[in-house]
Design a protein around this motif. Structure first.
Motif, PDB file in Angstrom:
ATOM      1  N   ASN A 185       0.817  -1.199   0.000  1.00  0.00           N
ATOM      2  CA  ASN A 185       0.000   0.000   0.000  1.00  0.00           C
ATOM      3  C   ASN A 185       0.854   1.254   0.000  1.00  0.00           C
ATOM      4  O   ASN A 185       2.086   1.191   0.095  1.00  0.00           O
ATOM      5  CB  ASN A 185      -0.917   0.010   1.225  1.00  0.00           C
ATOM      6  N   VAL A 186       0.193   2.407  -0.069  1.00  0.00           N
ATOM      7  CA  VAL A 186       0.866   3.687   0.093  1.00  0.00           C
ATOM      8  C   VAL A 186       1.622   3.656   1.419  1.00  0.00           C
ATOM      9  O   VAL A 186       1.038   3.329   2.460  1.00  0.00           O
ATOM     10  CB  VAL A 186      -0.152   4.845   0.092  1.00  0.00           C
ATOM     11  N   PRO A 187       2.930   3.935   1.443  1.00  0.00           N
ATOM     12  CA  PRO A 187       3.700   3.815   2.691  1.00  0.00           C
ATOM     13  C   PRO A 187       3.165   4.706   3.805  1.00  0.00           C
ATOM     14  O   PRO A 187       2.551   5.750   3.554  1.00  0.00           O
ATOM     15  CB  PRO A 187       5.109   4.253   2.270  1.00  0.00           C
ATOM     16  N   ALA A 188       3.395   4.278   5.030  1.00  0.00           N
ATOM     17  CA  ALA A 188       3.030   5.093   6.183  1.00  0.00           C
ATOM     18  C   ALA A 188       3.832   6.388   6.184  1.00  0.00           C
ATOM     19  O   ALA A 188       5.030   6.382   5.881  1.00  0.00           O
ATOM     20  CB  ALA A 188       3.289   4.320   7.473  1.00  0.00           C
ATOM     21  N   THR A 189       3.180   7.482   6.505  1.00  0.00           N
ATOM     22  CA  THR A 189       3.887   8.754   6.629  1.00  0.00           C
ATOM     23  C   THR A 189       4.590   8.824   7.976  1.00  0.00           C
ATOM     24  O   THR A 189       4.306   8.032   8.895  1.00  0.00           O
ATOM     25  CB  THR A 189       2.914   9.932   6.514  1.00  0.00           C
ATOM     26  N   GLU A 190       5.494   9.783   8.121  1.00  0.00           N
ATOM     27  CA  GLU A 190       6.173   9.959   9.403  1.00  0.00           C
ATOM     28  C   GLU A 190       5.175  10.299  10.498  1.00  0.00           C
ATOM     29  O   GLU A 190       5.315   9.856  11.640  1.00  0.00           O
ATOM     30  CB  GLU A 190       7.242  11.047   9.284  1.00  0.00           C
ATOM     31  N   GLN A 191       4.152  11.082  10.167  1.00  0.00           N
ATOM     32  CA  GLN A 191       3.123  11.420  11.150  1.00  0.00           C
ATOM     33  C   GLN A 191       2.368  10.170  11.591  1.00  0.00           C
ATOM     34  O   GLN A 191       2.102   9.971  12.778  1.00  0.00           O
ATOM     35  CB  GLN A 191       2.149  12.437  10.566  1.00  0.00           C
ATOM     36  N   GLN A 192       2.021   9.296  10.646  1.00  0.00           N
ATOM     37  CA  GLN A 192       1.311   8.068  10.990  1.00  0.00           C
ATOM     38  C   GLN A 192       2.181   7.141  11.836  1.00  0.00           C
ATOM     39  O   GLN A 192       1.685   6.469  12.740  1.00  0.00           O
ATOM     40  CB  GLN A 192       0.847   7.366   9.712  1.00  0.00           C
ATOM     41  N   LYS A 193       3.482   7.112  11.559  1.00  0.00           N
ATOM     42  CA  LYS A 193       4.384   6.293  12.374  1.00  0.00           C
ATOM     43  C   LYS A 193       4.417   6.794  13.810  1.00  0.00           C
ATOM     44  O   LYS A 193       4.496   5.991  14.762  1.00  0.00           O
ATOM     45  CB  LYS A 193       5.789   6.304  11.780  1.00  0.00           C
ATOM     46  N   ARG A 194       4.364   8.112  13.988  1.00  0.00           N
ATOM     47  CA  ARG A 194       4.338   8.665  15.352  1.00  0.00           C
ATOM     48  C   ARG A 194       3.007   8.380  16.025  1.00  0.00           C
ATOM     49  O   ARG A 194       2.959   8.086  17.221  1.00  0.00           O
ATOM     50  CB  ARG A 194       4.595  10.176  15.312  1.00  0.00           C
ATOM     51  N   GLU A 195       1.914   8.462  15.252  1.00  0.00           N
ATOM     52  CA  GLU A 195       0.583   8.236  15.819  1.00  0.00           C
ATOM     53  C   GLU A 195       0.386   6.774  16.220  1.00  0.00           C
ATOM     54  O   GLU A 195      -0.287   6.494  17.215  1.00  0.00           O
ATOM     55  CB  GLU A 195      -0.492   8.629  14.798  1.00  0.00           C
TER      56      GLU A 195
END
Length: 295
Positions: A185-195
């Motif tokens: 899928n579309v890779p996780a963003t840095e914000q999503q990794k923090r969340e």
């Protein structure tokens, strides 16, 4: 065989029918209008059926998103989503699962996100994963677009004693980042990794209501703690293949108006691409209820 829940003089429970659909999981509920608020006794009766059958199918429901939101609240706190639309906006609490293109609105065989076509249990990448998920059918293809449910109690019970002992005490790491990677899928963003940072859960969990054991795995899993990468991948692949054999799976063929709710604590699920996705739309509204920490 039909199990009829009859209204009692002191219970305020309207009559409704519970018809088992499969020995694996699934029961059809008829006679209830989910747009009408549930009384506490009726909610308890629904939850009793839910624990016994793992998947409940409410036929002929006509719910807008607000009414689905209200119905979902009968069972706990509705979870937020880490996923985003193409615009970057977070999914709403009642969001749409669809193969319609976000820009054109037309059906597509390559939707922007497609993790729902891989075996998983919802939000296992949360520190406190999901209790249950609901999908309400809004628009369906003429046939196909089924949802499959794999019974993880049955998967655990099918293992030999030595295999069960091998898994006792093992923990697996789950994350949104791993989920996106595992499904292309579309890779996780840095914000999503923090969340949603990686979390560790037991590979074998105990149902908090029944005490039954089940496997806890799926596409959100990165690796098994303490194992070499190759050995971890081999074990997870072997367990998933054995867990999702046909004998452990209930296939739900959607009908217009179905609302389906299922127990994420003991099931894996995935959608099936068994329809012409480029021609026909499949649109469902989804809500997810927060659960408890797996043990």
């Amino acid at each position: 065989m039909t199990d009829m829940q009859m209204q009692g003089a002191a219970t305020d429970i309207p009559p409704f029918a519970i018809v088992p659909l499969s020995p694996v999981a699934g029961a059809e509920i008829t006679g209830l209008d989910l747009s009408v608020p549930l009384t506490p006794p009726l909610c308890d009766a629904v939850m009793d059926a839910f624990v016994r059958h793992h998947v409940l199918v409410f036929r002929n429901q006509d719910l807008d998103k607000d009414r689905q939101y209200d119905f979902t609240l009968n069972f706990g706190e509705i979870e937020e989503h880490v996923g985003r639309l193409g615009s970057g906006e977070k999914y709403p609490l009642v969001h749409t699962v669809t193969n319609r293109d976000e820009v054109t609105g037309r059906p597509t065989a390559t939707p922007r996100t497609h993790g729902n076509y891989f075996w998983h249990t919802d939000k296992s990448y949360h520190a406190v994963p999901s209790l249950l998920t609901m999908l309400h059918a809004v628009e369906l293809p003429p046939s196909g677009g089924d949802t499959l449910f794999a019974n993880m109690h049955m998967a655990w019970d099918a293992l030999s004693g030595s295999e069960q002992r091998e898994l006792e005490g093992l923990r697996a790491v789950h994350s949104w980042e791993a989920s996106r990677r595992n499904t292309g899928n579309v890779p996780a963003t840095e914000q999503q990794k923090r969340e949603r940072p990686p979390v560790s859960h037991p590979l074998v969990r105990t149902h908090p209501v029944t005490g039954r054991r089940s496997l806890y795995l799926g596409m959100h899993v990165s690796h098994v703690e303490g194992m070499e990468p190759d050995a971890s991948r081999e074990l997870l692949a072997r367990l998933l293949e054995a867990a999702t054999v046909d004998e452990h799976v209930y296939r739900h063929a959607w009908r217009p108006g179905d609302l389906v709710m299922w127990d994420n604590r003991c099931l894996l699920h995935r959608a099936d691409r068994n329809y012409d996705m480029a021609t026909h739309a499949r649109v469902l509204h989804r809500t997810v209820v927060k659960g408890t920490v797996p043990v």
